[in-house]
Structures are given as C-alpha cells and as structure tokens.
Design an enzyme around this catalytic site. Structure first.
Site, PDB file in Angstrom:
ATOM      1  N   HIS A 336       0.704  -0.969   0.015  1.00  0.00           N
ATOM      2  CA  HIS A 336      -0.100   0.005   0.083  1.00  0.00           C
ATOM      3  C   HIS A 336       0.807   1.230  -0.130  1.00  0.00           C
ATOM      4  O   HIS A 336       0.481   2.340  -0.634  1.00  0.00           O
ATOM      5  CB  HIS A 336      -0.889  -0.015   1.430  1.00  0.00           C
ATOM      6  CG  HIS A 336      -2.002  -0.827   1.143  1.00  0.00           C
ATOM      7  ND1 HIS A 336      -2.225  -2.262   1.824  1.00  0.00           N
ATOM      8  CD2 HIS A 336      -3.412  -0.677   0.350  1.00  0.00           C
ATOM      9  CE1 HIS A 336      -3.448  -2.742   1.350  1.00  0.00           C
ATOM     10  NE2 HIS A 336      -4.158  -1.726   0.590  1.00  0.00           N
ATOM     11  N   GLY A 337       2.009   1.250   0.554  1.00  0.00           N
ATOM     12  CA  GLY A 337       2.824   2.392   0.551  1.00  0.00           C
ATOM     13  C   GLY A 337       3.779   2.091   1.696  1.00  0.00           C
ATOM     14  O   GLY A 337       3.916   1.568   2.755  1.00  0.00           O
TER      15      GLY A 337
END
Length: 405
Positions: A336-337
C-alpha cells in the site's frame, strides 16, 4: 468534457453501455463477438490514458510487452520436453514479473515523492494476474499459452483499474463459453443489479460518508487534538466515518467492475461478502477484498508455510503460521505504501491474526468452558467491527497528520 477515468461519473457509464450495446445484442442471440468486445476494451483503455496521462498509456504498452514475454518464455520452458522444474528459473521469472511494480512502489521513497515513469493506473492488479499465472504454470495447472487469451485476461477493461483480481483458468472458461439467451439474460440481470447497487454504494453512501461527513469530523479532530496517543470524540467519529467511506467507495467500484463484466458475459468473482458481520479477523479476511486476500493467502502465505515445512527449518507449525502472518501482512502493508502507518497497519493485522489463532486453539482445548450463543456471537462481531475500524484509522494516515504535523 466527460471524465473517462473508470467509474468516476454517470457519463462514463452511459458511454460504456452504448459502446457495449452491439455486444449485448449479439449475446442475446446466443452468440458472442470476441473481436468487438476486444475493440471496446482497447478504445476505453486508450481513452483512460489520453491527454496528460499519455505517458501512463505508453508505460502500459511497455509493461504488457514485458509481461507477455516473461509468461510466454516461462510457459515454453515448463512445457518443453525434459525441461527440469528448476526453482531458480521460476524464482527469476517471478522477480522479473514484479520488477516494474517494485520500481513504481519504491521510486517515491528514493526520489523525493516523485512518481515512477513506468507506473500507470492498475499496475498492481495486472502484476498479481501475471504472477498468479507463473505460479500456476509451475504447479502444472496451466499447460498452454494462448497469446490472445492472455492479452484478453491481462487487459480486461472492466477490472483493470480496481480489480477484482481474476485467475487465468477461471477467466479462460468464461472466455471460451457461449451462453444461450436464457443464461445470458440471467447474467445480464445480475450485472444490472450490481451496477445499481454500486451507484448506491459509491455515489450516495460513499459520497455521504467521504465528502459530506468526514472532512468536518477531521477538522473537529484537528481542533481538539492533544498530545501523542490522545483520542477525542471527533477522532472516534473519523474512525467510523472513514471505515464506512472506505467500504462503500471500494465496494462500489468492485460492483461496477463485476456488473460491466457480467454485461460482457464474464462472471468476475465478487470482492466483498458482508465483511461487517465477521466474527473474527480471519473471518473478515475471507469477506473483505476477497480476491486480493485469497491471492496473498495462496501465493505468499501458503507457499511460505510449505517451503519452511518442506525444508524443516522450523518444527513448530504454530511458529511457522505466525511467521507467515507477519510476512503476509507486512508485504501487504508495504504494497500500500512505504509509510509508517501502512506498515503499522500490516503489523497490527498480523498481531491480531496471531492472537485470534491462539484464542481459537485455547477454545478448542477448553471446549465447553465458555458459552456459545447469539449473545457471544454478537459480542464477537462487535469486537471485530471495532478492531477493523481502528485498523482503518491507522491505514487512513490521519493519525500522521494529527500527531506529527
């Protein structure tokens, strides 16, 4: 001018349904037209990446050529007579397949937040499809490479931007079959129902929670903020409101993708199955973003567990399972990051999964000691609901703004 980003406004749906009308009419006559459906898909893919996003379109073309070569060469290697099933060939095929996604995900970390020039909308979902094909080829489930079917599968327009993540063998069956009029009418009806439900989810409930309520609650939470780990009533409101927004917006997108797939004669798997009635975290991940959850389970968690057990590096199955959860959700968080809140979100879910497994084992060992009725089931659902909402508050990144900025 109509925004032609997938599922962003009603005008997009009008254009798409009008474009699909000939295909629908052909379907109603018990036939299908692969070439016309392909034409519509490519036209709308082109419109997604026109104008200022033309570089993403070029990246998609280059990415498709790259993945096409990897899958074709690996399948040729695996199906060639007397070719050894070498792990190193499989390993490097997977590494090369995920290389573009890795570059896209980590470029902002090393280049002052700038996006990678090889990135485009939907690269994650396309990568999951390709890696799944390579793994199923290694397992012997996929034995033939059909170039046209692979491109249809990889670039299937309804799901390219937001999923759900389909599997090649399931998609191939839909691609090859021709429905009679009654079968297609049934699937068409389901598709229309899903489109209307998606409109209700995204444009009414998602808009209400995400646009009308959430900003006001966030503003109140910022005004009421105290020190680190200080919680206020507005912050609790942000937690629940953001969770509802995330669900209805994402579930709406998934329903749009599935509904359009149905109109095209493809039964794309569903992505959500009443996740808010889950009675524990494991049940939740069997209901929430199911195609992604099952992909991570099948291709990361299970393979990690089998690999460790095969080499007998760790004797305790409980320890192996717990390490598998940590690996699984850490990768999911990083995907997701590369921020502390995404990574914390992943570790939080891994911790809750480990605790849930321990609780289930304890209950089995002490069966009959605790009551099991509608009340305990309701309490389990309530606890799970609040646990998930808290994890989504972490995921939202709002705590980063609240506490550190």
């Amino acid at each position: 001018m109509i925004n032609l980003q997938p599922y962003e406004n009603p005008g997009y749906f009008v254009l798409l349904v009008v474009a699909l009308l000939p295909a629908i009419i052909i379907r109603l006559n018990g036939r299908r037209s692969h070439w016309y459906e392909t034409l519509v898909s490519f036209v709308f893919l082109f419109l997604m990446f026109d104008g200022r996003k033309w570089t993403q379109g070029v990246a998609l073309i280059g990415y498709t050529i790259w993945q096409f070569a990897i899958v074709a060469l690996y399948l040729r290697y695996r199906t060639k007579k007397d070719s050894p099933n070498k792990f190193s060939v499989f390993f490097w095929s997977v590494v090369l397949a995920i290389a573009p996604l890795t570059v896209v995900k980590f470029t902002p970390l090393f280049d002052h937040g700038r996006s990678s020039i090889v990135g485009f909308l939907g690269i994650s979902y396309l990568t999951f499809k390709t890696v799944g094909m390579i793994m199923e080829t290694r397992d012997g489930f996929i034995k033939d490479f059909h170039p046209v079917k692979f491109l249809q599968f990889l670039l299937f327009m309804p799901t390219i931007s937001s999923g759900p993540i389909d599997r090649y063998r399931r998609f191939e069956k839909d691609y090859d079959r021709t429905l009679d009029r009654e079968q297609y009418l049934d699937l068409f009806g389901k598709g229309i129902d899903r489109l209307f439900l998606g409109f209700f989810y995204k444009f009414i409930l998602g808009y209400g929670f995400g646009t009308m309520l959430l900003p006001n609650l966030q503003r109140q939470a910022m005004q009421a903020r105290g020190g680190f780990l200080d919680f206020s009533w507005p912050l609790i409101g942000v937690m629940y409101c953001y969770s509802m927004y995330l669900f209805f917006d994402f579930a709406g997108y998934s329903l749009f993708a599935i509904g359009i797939s149905n109109l095209m004669g493809v039964e794309t798997p569903k992505n959500f199955n009443y996740p808010w009635i889950s009675h524990n975290i494991k049940d939740f991940w069997n209901r929430w973003h199911m195609t992604l959850s099952f992909w991570f389970r099948d291709y990361i968690y299970m393979r990690f567990v089998f690999f460790i057990m095969k080499h007998k590096w760790i004797k305790s199955r409980v320890t192996i399972a717990n390490l598998g959860y940590l690996l699984l959700f850490l990768i999911m968080g990083i995907w997701h990051g590369e921020t502390w809140y995404y990574i914390t979100y992943g570790i939080f879910h891994a911790t809750v999964m480990i605790c849930t497994d321990a609780w289930i084992r304890w209950k089995k060992k002490h069966e009959g000691l605790l009551p099991h009725n509608w009340f305990t089931h309701a309490v389990a659902i309530l606890l799970t609901f609040n646990t998930i909402c808290f994890s989504f508050l972490i995921f939202s990144g709002f705590l980063d703004r609240l506490w550190f900025h």
